[in-house]
Every structure is written in C-alpha cells, then in structure tokens.
Design an enzyme around this catalytic site. Sequence first.
Site, short mmCIF file in Angstrom:
data_model
loop_
_atom_site.label_atom_id
_atom_site.label_comp_id
_atom_site.label_asym_id
_atom_site.label_seq_id
_atom_site.Cartn_x
_atom_site.Cartn_y
_atom_site.Cartn_z
N LEU A 54 0.85 -1.19 0.00
CA LEU A 54 0.00 0.00 0.00
C LEU A 54 0.89 1.24 0.00
CD1 LEU A 54 -2.75 -1.06 2.58
CD2 LEU A 54 -2.75 -1.32 0.08
N GLY A 95 2.62 -5.74 8.13
CA GLY A 95 2.51 -4.31 7.84
C GLY A 95 1.45 -4.07 6.79
N ASP A 96 1.84 -3.41 5.71
CA ASP A 96 0.90 -3.09 4.63
C ASP A 96 1.22 -3.88 3.36
OD1 ASP A 96 3.28 -1.73 4.16
OD2 ASP A 96 2.30 -0.07 3.15
N GLU A 97 1.84 -5.04 3.51
CA GLU A 97 2.19 -5.89 2.37
C GLU A 97 1.26 -7.09 2.29
OE1 GLU A 97 6.93 -5.11 1.76
OE2 GLU A 97 6.34 -6.79 3.02
#
Length: 182
Positions: A54, A95-97
Amino acid sequence: AIERKQAEEKLKFLSLYDYLTRLPNRVLFYDRMKQEIAYAKREKKKFALMFLDLDNFKEVNDKFGHDTGDQLLQGVAKRFSKLLRKTDTTCRLGGDEFIILLPRLTQPRENTVDVVQKIFISLREPFLIGENQIYINTSIGIALYPDDGDEEEVLIKSADKAMYLAKKEGPNNYHWAEFKLT
C-alpha cells in the site's frame, strides 16, 4: 470444557490466519503455494503471484493513528476478498504488504492484468473510517510460475523486486518480474 474448546479453536485459527485481517497467514499461504506448484508442474500450467504494497500507508498511521490504519488494512482485505475467486489466496505478509496467489489461469498474463485492474478500481473508492475518508493506492509486482521461478522463495522475491520497480513508477502501478539467472 467449553472454554478449553474455544481456546483450542482460537489457537487453530491463529496458526493459519492473520488475526487482524482474517486472511491466510504465511503458513497457510506457503502450503497453498506448494500445492499449486506441484499441480502446475504436473499439468504444465502457469500461475501468477502478486506482491502488493500500500502506497503511503505510514502517512495514514501518522495522520489518523494506528487504530485507523488497522481498520484500513481490514477494509483493504475485505475488498480484495470480494473481487477474487474462491480459489485465489490473499495473505497479509505483515505491515501493509499483501501477496495474492492466482492459480489455474487460462490466460496467465491477461487474467492477471484483469485482476490488477479490478484492484485499482476497488481502491479508487475511499474507505470511510469514523469521520474520515481515506484514499489509498497500491504498487503491485507480478511473477509467473515457472517463468520467474519454480520455487516459493524465488517467485516471492521476483514479485517483490517487481513491486519495487512499480513503486518507483508512482502510485497505482504494476510491474512484471523479469527473472534472469545471474
């Protein structure tokens, strides 16, 4: 006895799924990927692996707080789940992965680009979290089996590297892996 059974169910869930997004975790993802590699190898088929990050997610956490960031991750996970097939697997790596396995594609490149476009379209709509409208973009790297690797780690690294190339091109971009033996 009921509490013990509930605790066992919770442990079983946590061993296979991400607590925050309820998506498969790495353990379950790698299992599904191994199964797909075995199938694709046997049937001489291809599949796609998409690595997503993201864009500017840290800024969401910094501006709105981690609770809002967590709700955004949950919203993204729900949108991904709605637009993918039941046979596809989406995993939050951390996280955002995110990583998405697209198995048994009839036209690997065309089918994957269709999914990429669906993801970009779904993320155009803002996420309504509390009083906030939050917009988020993503960068996507794509690896094809066996073109970009024939083992889990090689495919993931190929897709990850492609994602960083997409990120350099700006938000809402995707890039194909270009696997080369060196």
